[in-house]
Design a protein around this motif. Sequence first.
Motif, PDB file in Angstrom:
ATOM      1  N   ALA A 149      -5.014 -10.929  18.835  1.00 10.53           N
ATOM      2  CA  ALA A 149      -5.969 -10.148  19.632  1.00 10.53           C
ATOM      3  C   ALA A 149      -5.284  -8.987  20.348  1.00 10.53           C
ATOM      4  N   GLY A 150      -6.113  -8.145  20.955  1.00 14.77           N
ATOM      5  CA  GLY A 150      -5.623  -6.921  21.590  1.00 14.77           C
ATOM      6  C   GLY A 150      -5.444  -7.047  23.096  1.00 14.77           C
ATOM      7  N   LEU A 151      -5.184  -5.909  23.714  1.00 15.61           N
ATOM      8  CA  LEU A 151      -4.922  -5.814  25.150  1.00 15.61           C
ATOM      9  C   LEU A 151      -6.020  -6.478  25.966  1.00 15.61           C
ATOM     10  N   THR A 152      -5.628  -7.193  26.957  1.00 11.67           N
ATOM     11  CA  THR A 152      -6.506  -7.906  27.912  1.00 11.67           C
ATOM     12  C   THR A 152      -7.079  -9.222  27.358  1.00 11.67           C
ATOM     13  N   CYS A 153      -6.814  -9.506  26.087  1.00 14.97           N
ATOM     14  CA  CYS A 153      -7.469 -10.671  25.467  1.00 14.97           C
ATOM     15  C   CYS A 153      -6.661 -11.958  25.615  1.00 14.97           C
ATOM     16  N   THR A 154      -7.373 -13.060  25.380  1.00 16.92           N
ATOM     17  CA  THR A 154      -6.745 -14.375  25.202  1.00 16.92           C
ATOM     18  C   THR A 154      -7.143 -14.853  23.801  1.00 16.92           C
ATOM     19  N   ASP A 207      -9.466 -16.660  23.233  1.00 14.42           N
ATOM     20  CA  ASP A 207     -10.914 -16.906  23.235  1.00 14.42           C
ATOM     21  C   ASP A 207     -11.720 -15.753  22.641  1.00 14.42           C
ATOM     22  N   ASN A 208     -11.265 -14.504  22.846  1.00 17.84           N
ATOM     23  CA  ASN A 208     -12.100 -13.357  22.443  1.00 17.84           C
ATOM     24  C   ASN A 208     -12.480 -13.413  20.967  1.00 17.84           C
ATOM     25  N   GLY A 209     -11.483 -13.581  20.100  1.00 16.55           N
ATOM     26  CA  GLY A 209     -11.746 -13.598  18.660  1.00 16.55           C
ATOM     27  C   GLY A 209     -12.566 -14.802  18.248  1.00 16.55           C
ATOM     28  N   GLU A 242     -14.745 -16.428  20.048  1.00 20.19           N
ATOM     29  CA  GLU A 242     -16.118 -16.394  20.552  1.00 20.19           C
ATOM     30  C   GLU A 242     -16.947 -15.262  19.970  1.00 20.19           C
ATOM     31  N   LYS A 243     -16.313 -14.097  19.705  1.00 18.55           N
ATOM     32  CA  LYS A 243     -17.140 -12.964  19.256  1.00 18.55           C
ATOM     33  C   LYS A 243     -16.558 -12.174  18.086  1.00 18.55           C
ATOM     34  N   GLY A 244     -15.556 -12.759  17.406  1.00 14.35           N
ATOM     35  CA  GLY A 244     -15.030 -12.097  16.211  1.00 14.35           C
ATOM     36  C   GLY A 244     -15.841 -12.415  14.965  1.00 14.35           C
ATOM     37  N   ALA A 287      -1.120  -4.224  35.388  1.00 13.52           N
ATOM     38  CA  ALA A 287      -1.730  -3.244  34.481  1.00 13.52           C
ATOM     39  C   ALA A 287      -2.392  -3.958  33.301  1.00 13.52           C
ATOM     40  N   TYR A 288      -3.450  -3.349  32.752  1.00  9.33           N
ATOM     41  CA  TYR A 288      -4.120  -4.001  31.611  1.00  9.33           C
ATOM     42  C   TYR A 288      -3.324  -3.821  30.323  1.00  9.33           C
ATOM     43  N   ASP A 289      -2.425  -2.810  30.297  1.00  8.80           N
ATOM     44  CA  ASP A 289      -1.732  -2.482  29.043  1.00  8.80           C
ATOM     45  C   ASP A 289      -0.241  -2.792  29.062  1.00  8.80           C
ATOM     46  N   GLY A 342      -5.405  -8.795  12.758  1.00  8.62           N
ATOM     47  CA  GLY A 342      -5.417  -8.596  14.202  1.00  8.62           C
ATOM     48  C   GLY A 342      -6.129  -7.321  14.586  1.00  8.62           C
ATOM     49  N   HIS A 343      -6.345  -7.176  15.885  1.00 11.11           N
ATOM     50  CA  HIS A 343      -7.101  -6.044  16.421  1.00 11.11           C
ATOM     51  C   HIS A 343      -6.256  -5.249  17.410  1.00 11.11           C
ATOM     52  N   SER A 344      -6.218  -3.932  17.236  1.00 12.43           N
ATOM     53  CA  SER A 344      -5.595  -3.024  18.204  1.00 12.43           C
ATOM     54  C   SER A 344      -4.129  -3.402  18.428  1.00 12.43           C
ATOM     55  N   MET A 345      -3.736  -3.836  19.624  1.00 10.18           N
ATOM     56  CA  MET A 345      -2.358  -4.328  19.799  1.00 10.18           C
ATOM     57  C   MET A 345      -2.086  -5.471  18.814  1.00 10.18           C
ATOM     58  N   ASN A 362     -12.944   5.276  21.051  1.00  9.54           N
ATOM     59  CA  ASN A 362     -12.304   6.218  21.979  1.00  9.54           C
ATOM     60  C   ASN A 362     -10.789   6.177  21.903  1.00  9.54           C
ATOM     61  N   PHE A 363     -10.238   5.005  21.623  1.00 11.36           N
ATOM     62  CA  PHE A 363      -8.775   4.912  21.546  1.00 11.36           C
ATOM     63  C   PHE A 363      -8.253   5.603  20.277  1.00 11.36           C
ATOM     64  N   TYR A 364      -9.053   5.588  19.222  1.00  9.00           N
ATOM     65  CA  TYR A 364      -8.717   6.345  18.017  1.00  9.00           C
ATOM     66  C   TYR A 364      -8.752   7.835  18.347  1.00  9.00           C
ATOM     67  N   ASP A 387     -17.211   1.599  17.400  1.00  7.45           N
ATOM     68  CA  ASP A 387     -16.265   1.769  18.501  1.00  7.45           C
ATOM     69  C   ASP A 387     -15.122   0.752  18.377  1.00  7.45           C
ATOM     70  N   HIS A 388     -14.464   0.478  19.493  1.00 12.02           N
ATOM     71  CA  HIS A 388     -13.265  -0.375  19.477  1.00 12.02           C
ATOM     72  C   HIS A 388     -13.604  -1.844  19.751  1.00 12.02           C
ATOM     73  N   SER A 389     -14.879  -2.126  19.966  1.00 11.20           N
ATOM     74  CA  SER A 389     -15.254  -3.423  20.529  1.00 11.20           C
ATOM     75  C   SER A 389     -15.388  -4.526  19.472  1.00 11.20           C
ATOM     76  N   TYR A 390     -15.758  -5.700  19.961  1.00  6.51           N
ATOM     77  CA  TYR A 390     -15.996  -6.826  19.062  1.00  6.51           C
ATOM     78  C   TYR A 390     -17.287  -6.657  18.256  1.00  6.51           C
ATOM     79  N   PHE A 391     -18.139  -5.684  18.589  1.00 11.33           N
ATOM     80  CA  PHE A 391     -19.279  -5.389  17.712  1.00 11.33           C
ATOM     81  C   PHE A 391     -18.751  -4.803  16.399  1.00 11.33           C
TER      82      PHE A 391
HETATM   83  N1  GSH Z   1      -9.765  -2.526  29.727  1.00 15.39           N
HETATM   84  C1  GSH Z   1      -9.302  -1.427  28.962  1.00 15.39           C
HETATM   85  C2  GSH Z   1      -9.657  -1.588  27.532  1.00 15.39           C
HETATM   86  C3  GSH Z   1      -8.999  -2.739  26.910  1.00 15.39           C
HETATM   87  C4  GSH Z   1      -9.607  -3.038  25.569  1.00 15.39           C
HETATM   88  O1  GSH Z   1     -10.460  -2.318  25.043  1.00 15.39           O
HETATM   89  N2  GSH Z   1      -9.169  -4.105  25.015  1.00 15.39           N
HETATM   90  C5  GSH Z   1      -9.620  -4.473  23.708  1.00 15.39           C
HETATM   91  C6  GSH Z   1      -8.405  -4.662  22.847  1.00 15.39           C
HETATM   92  S1  GSH Z   1      -7.380  -3.219  22.857  1.00 15.39           S
HETATM   93  C7  GSH Z   1     -10.400  -5.760  23.768  1.00 15.39           C
HETATM   94  O2  GSH Z   1     -10.508  -6.442  22.767  1.00 15.39           O
HETATM   95  N3  GSH Z   1     -10.940  -6.122  24.929  1.00 15.39           N
HETATM   96  C8  GSH Z   1     -11.574  -7.376  25.157  1.00 15.39           C
HETATM   97  C9  GSH Z   1     -12.971  -7.529  24.616  1.00 15.39           C
HETATM   98  O3  GSH Z   1     -13.603  -6.537  24.234  1.00 15.39           O
HETATM   99  O4  GSH Z   1     -13.438  -8.686  24.547  1.00 15.39           O
HETATM  100  C10 GSH Z   1      -9.896  -0.145  29.454  1.00 15.39           C
HETATM  101  O5  GSH Z   1     -10.740  -0.224  30.319  1.00 15.39           O
HETATM  102  O6  GSH Z   1      -9.515   0.916  28.963  1.00 15.39           O
END
Ligand code: GSH
Length: 293
Positions: A53-58, A60-62, A64-66, A97-99, A149-152, A229-231, A261-265
């Motif tokens: 998974a990516g930044l901020t994740c545990t 659980d994210n993948g 629950e919503k992958g 920090a989140y990153d 994997g996603h992002s990070m 947006n990160f792209y 977008d970058h999300s789990y959608f």
């Molecule tokens: N919190 C950060 C964004 C972090 C972010 O988008 N994390 C992605 C991975 S890089 C993620 O999967 N977040 C958790 C989620 O969407 O469930 C911000 O506000 O810029």
Amino acid sequence: MSFETTATIASFGGKLLKLAHQAKSTSCQMKLNLYIPPSASSSKPAPVLFYLAGLTCTGDNGAEKGFFQNMASKKGIAVVYPDTSPRGLGIAGEDDAYDFGSGAGFYVDATKEPYAGKYNMYSYITKELPEALFAEFKELDGKRVSITGHSMGGHGALTLFLKNPGMYKSVSAFAPITNPSKCPWGEKAFGGYFGDDQKSKWAEHDATELISKFSGETDVLIDVGTGDNFYKQKQLLPENFEEAAKKAGKNVKVRYHDNYDHSYFFISTFADDHVEHAAKYLFAYKLGQRQKL
Ligand SMILES: N[C@@H](CCC(=O)N[C@@H](CS)C(=O)NCC(=O)O)C(=O)O
């Protein structure tokens, strides 16, 4: 028993286990999720897909919503969803920090203090976690493992695959950070975990650098949303990875999807394709036949 099972949840005919174990490489308790498909048993162990998974994740994210479990169940593939960093080590600033720090281990073994010797996500994911899982869960086939994997976590999947030829049968990624030495997230992480003056170390964990030197065959699937947006902010740089792969004659397919977008959608929309990509390689050898399909 090295794992404690804190929950067992029925999912697509199989079960999702919430696990915790004491990890030596990260000096703390690590949590994760493990999906075991209905077809798996000790006499018919299932191949395994790691989802990083990516930044901020545990883990659980993948889970629950992958939306990986539907296809994983159909194909008979187990899915491991690890955490993204050590937790609660008490390092000053690690939660600020989140990153960087907690939730942002970047799948490397840090060499710079105060993270050195503790932020060892590379060793944890490539060695300690699989060894512990395959020793305890006989429903898993430790000889057939793929990674995504996603992002990070996409950076993690690509670099772990490219650094360990033969360890993973296939690799794919969603919106991966593909050239961390050249983007703000990577510069911050590698500067903090290795040091700003350790550029050769940075290159060892940079997928764009690694694919240029990779000697094996590749079939890399990458999905990126053009509305990410990160792209747009050039954190991901898939074009650099594509160019390096092209120069090196490596097979890399980057699919750009309008509006996503970058999300789990985004991840859940294409999750089936990534499980099918892994399945193609995890089931390439059938019934003792040593012939690639
Ligand atoms: N919190 C950060 C964004 C972090 C972010 O988008 N994390 C992605 C991975 S890089 C993620 O999967 N977040 C958790 C989620 O969407 O469930 C911000 O506000 O810029």
